[in-house]
Design a protein around this motif. Structure first.
Motif, short mmCIF file in Angstrom:
data_model
loop_
_atom_site.label_atom_id
_atom_site.label_comp_id
_atom_site.label_asym_id
_atom_site.label_seq_id
_atom_site.Cartn_x
_atom_site.Cartn_y
_atom_site.Cartn_z
N GLU A 222 0.84 -1.20 0.00
CA GLU A 222 0.00 0.00 0.00
C GLU A 222 0.88 1.25 0.00
O GLU A 222 1.86 1.32 0.73
CB GLU A 222 -0.90 0.00 1.23
CG GLU A 222 -1.90 -1.14 1.27
CD GLU A 222 -2.79 -1.06 2.49
OE1 GLU A 222 -2.47 -0.25 3.40
OE2 GLU A 222 -3.79 -1.80 2.56
N SER A 223 0.52 2.19 -0.84
CA SER A 223 1.27 3.45 -0.92
C SER A 223 0.32 4.63 -0.75
O SER A 223 -0.75 4.68 -1.34
CB SER A 223 1.99 3.56 -2.27
OG SER A 223 2.64 4.80 -2.38
N SER A 224 0.76 5.55 0.10
CA SER A 224 -0.04 6.78 0.31
C SER A 224 0.45 7.93 -0.54
O SER A 224 0.02 9.07 -0.36
CB SER A 224 0.01 7.17 1.80
OG SER A 224 1.36 7.39 2.22
N ASP A 225 1.37 7.63 -1.45
CA ASP A 225 1.91 8.66 -2.32
C ASP A 225 0.84 9.04 -3.36
O ASP A 225 0.49 8.21 -4.20
CB ASP A 225 3.17 8.15 -3.00
CG ASP A 225 3.84 9.21 -3.87
OD1 ASP A 225 3.32 10.34 -3.93
OD2 ASP A 225 4.87 8.88 -4.48
N PRO A 226 0.33 10.26 -3.36
CA PRO A 226 -0.71 10.64 -4.33
C PRO A 226 -0.18 10.72 -5.76
O PRO A 226 -0.95 10.68 -6.71
CB PRO A 226 -1.19 12.00 -3.82
CG PRO A 226 -0.03 12.55 -3.05
CD PRO A 226 0.66 11.38 -2.44
N THR A 257 5.66 6.50 3.11
CA THR A 257 4.47 6.46 2.25
C THR A 257 4.09 5.03 1.86
O THR A 257 3.12 4.84 1.13
CB THR A 257 4.73 7.28 0.97
OG1 THR A 257 5.80 6.70 0.24
CG2 THR A 257 5.04 8.73 1.31
N THR A 258 4.88 4.06 2.30
CA THR A 258 4.64 2.67 1.88
C THR A 258 4.37 1.78 3.09
O THR A 258 5.05 1.87 4.11
CB THR A 258 5.87 2.10 1.13
OG1 THR A 258 6.18 2.98 0.03
CG2 THR A 258 5.58 0.72 0.59
N LYS A 259 3.32 0.97 2.99
CA LYS A 259 2.98 0.01 4.03
C LYS A 259 2.78 -1.37 3.40
O LYS A 259 2.40 -1.49 2.24
CB LYS A 259 1.70 0.44 4.76
CG LYS A 259 1.83 1.73 5.54
CD LYS A 259 0.53 2.07 6.24
CE LYS A 259 0.65 3.36 7.03
NZ LYS A 259 -0.61 3.70 7.72
#
Length: 428
Positions: A222-226, A257-259
């Protein structure tokens, strides 16, 4: 071109041609537009390639085919006359059919070809002293096609240039497996059971990939990087697989930003274990073997001793192939002779059972001690030994000396009586 000349040309074959197709005259299996049966079945529902190599890579198939092939291959093979007496000397065709192979190698490969391809094909050698061939030259069935033309049967064999060399039926030895009426070739497991084999191959491939992480993903990245693009996502996935995929278990280092989210699963949940065990049961049925020979579950041994178990193995799993081979080889023996495998090695009971049977035979009087010893591969009861000969000789010599001594004593007594009589006369 003579048969022997074609035979020489045939054996200079590029091994790459072994993957070629063999054909059937009748569409009893999948046949291509040229009339050739492909060894690569692309129509398998499991989506895998089923050929000889992938089939033999299945552990259950390997075990079953080698068990049946080697069990028959180790049996002695002899020629007999109609009265049951063994032929002496034995025909060379039964002692060493293929010049550069031992008998077990030849027979084992013969049975293996029958099981996998449904056919065993060999070119007959030159006639021997008895007018029948002394040798054969086996051909991989994958390179043979059989056709009927003008009422005659011909065999076409691909050479190293993939050119078909044609032989008449009387120049070939061909043993067929199970077939339908009118078929020129037999069914093998490759042709008849390709869907089941494809399923077994697919299960095995899945199991191998399972432990390499390729069957079911272990994690979700999972990445929260938009601003994450497809290219960056692919690069992130590649780097993860490169460093942490398969059997690599190094601790990962992630940015903010990465899970990583783990997906929990196990082999039992995916029914992998059940699928593999069921595959063994199917393979045992395909080869006609009791399931416990392959380690299939829920298949216990039902016979009280080894001899009964071997009898069932011979009767239902081996005899169909043994009979086919015996009858075909008999065709190439002089009239009045027949080929027969000696099954005693497989049917031989345990020691106690044999000795109990021998006792019954001896008590009833229809076997002698020497005949029993012959059954047990022992020499006859030894006659008088050298030591006994010496003792007997010395005893006879002593008896002769005693006889001579008694004779001499009698002569001495007679002489004494004669002297006594003479003295009496003189005194008178």
């Amino acid at each position: 071109m003579g048969a022997l000349s074609r035979l020489r040309d045939f054996f200079f074959v590029d091994q790459r041609s072994l993957g070629a197709a063999y054909t059937a005259t009748y569409p009893n299996v999948y046949v291509d537009a040229a009339g050739r049966m492909s060894t690569h079945f692309v129509d398998v529902n499991a989506g895998v390639i089923v050929d000889e190599r992938s089939t033999m890579s299945i552990p259950g198939i390997w075990r079953g085919v080698t068990l049946i092939s080697d069990a028959i291959g180790q049996l002695p093979l002899h020629a007999y006359r109609k009265n049951g007496k063994a032929v002496n000397p034995q025909p060379l065709l039964l002692e060493r059919p293929v010049p550069n192979e031992t008998l077990i190698e030849t027979i084992s490969a013969m049975v293996s070809a029958l099981l996998v391809h449904g056919n065993y094909v060999a070119i007959l050698g030159a006639p021997g002293a008895n007018g029948y061939p002394d040798q054969i030259y086996p051909v991989n069935p994958a390179r043979v096609s059989v056709v009927r033309r003008d009422g005659e049967i011909y065999y076409k064999i691909l050479d190293h240039d993939r050119n078909a060399i044609e032989y008449r039926a009387d120049e070939m030895l061909h043993i067929k497996g199970f077939s339908q009426p009118g078929d020129l070739v037999g069914y093998g497991i490759l042709a008849a059971q390709r869907q089941s084999l494809g399923g077994a191959i697919a299960v095995q491939t899945y199991a191998q990939r399972y432990f390499n992480g390729g069957a079911v993903p272990n994690v979700v990245i999972e990445s929260s990087d938009p601003d994450l693009s497809q290219e960056k996502a692919e690069q992130l996935k590649f780097q993860w697989m490169q460093h942490y995929g398969g059997i690599n278990h190094a601790p990962p280092v992630l940015n903010e930003t990465t899970k990583i989210k783990e997906i929990s699963h196990n082999a039992r949940d995916s029914q992998l274990i059940e699928a593999r065990t069921f595959s063994l049961t199917e393979i045992a049925n395909i080869l006609g073997l009791p399931g416990y020979y392959l380690g299939a579950p829920n298949s216990s041994r039902t016979y009280s001793n080894v001899s009964e178990e071997n009898l069932q193995l011979v009767r239902w799993s081996l005899m169909p192939w043994i009979s086919r081979i015996e009858q075909k080889l008999t065709d190439y023996l002089p009239r009045g002779q027949y080929a027969k495998f000696n099954l005693d090695a497989l049917l031989r009971p345990d020691t106690k059972s044999r000795y109990d049977a021998h006792k019954i035979a001896l008590d009833a009087g229809f076997l002698t001690v020497d005949e029993v010893r012959e059954i047990e591969d022992l020499d006859p009861m030894e006659p008088i030994t050298d030591l006994e000969d010496d003792i007997k000789g010395e005893k006879e010599l002593d008896e002769e000396l005693d006889t001579e001594s008694e004779s001499m004593d009698e002569e001495d007594d007679s002489m004494e009586e004669l002297d006594s009589e003479t003295d009496s006369e003189t005194m008178s």
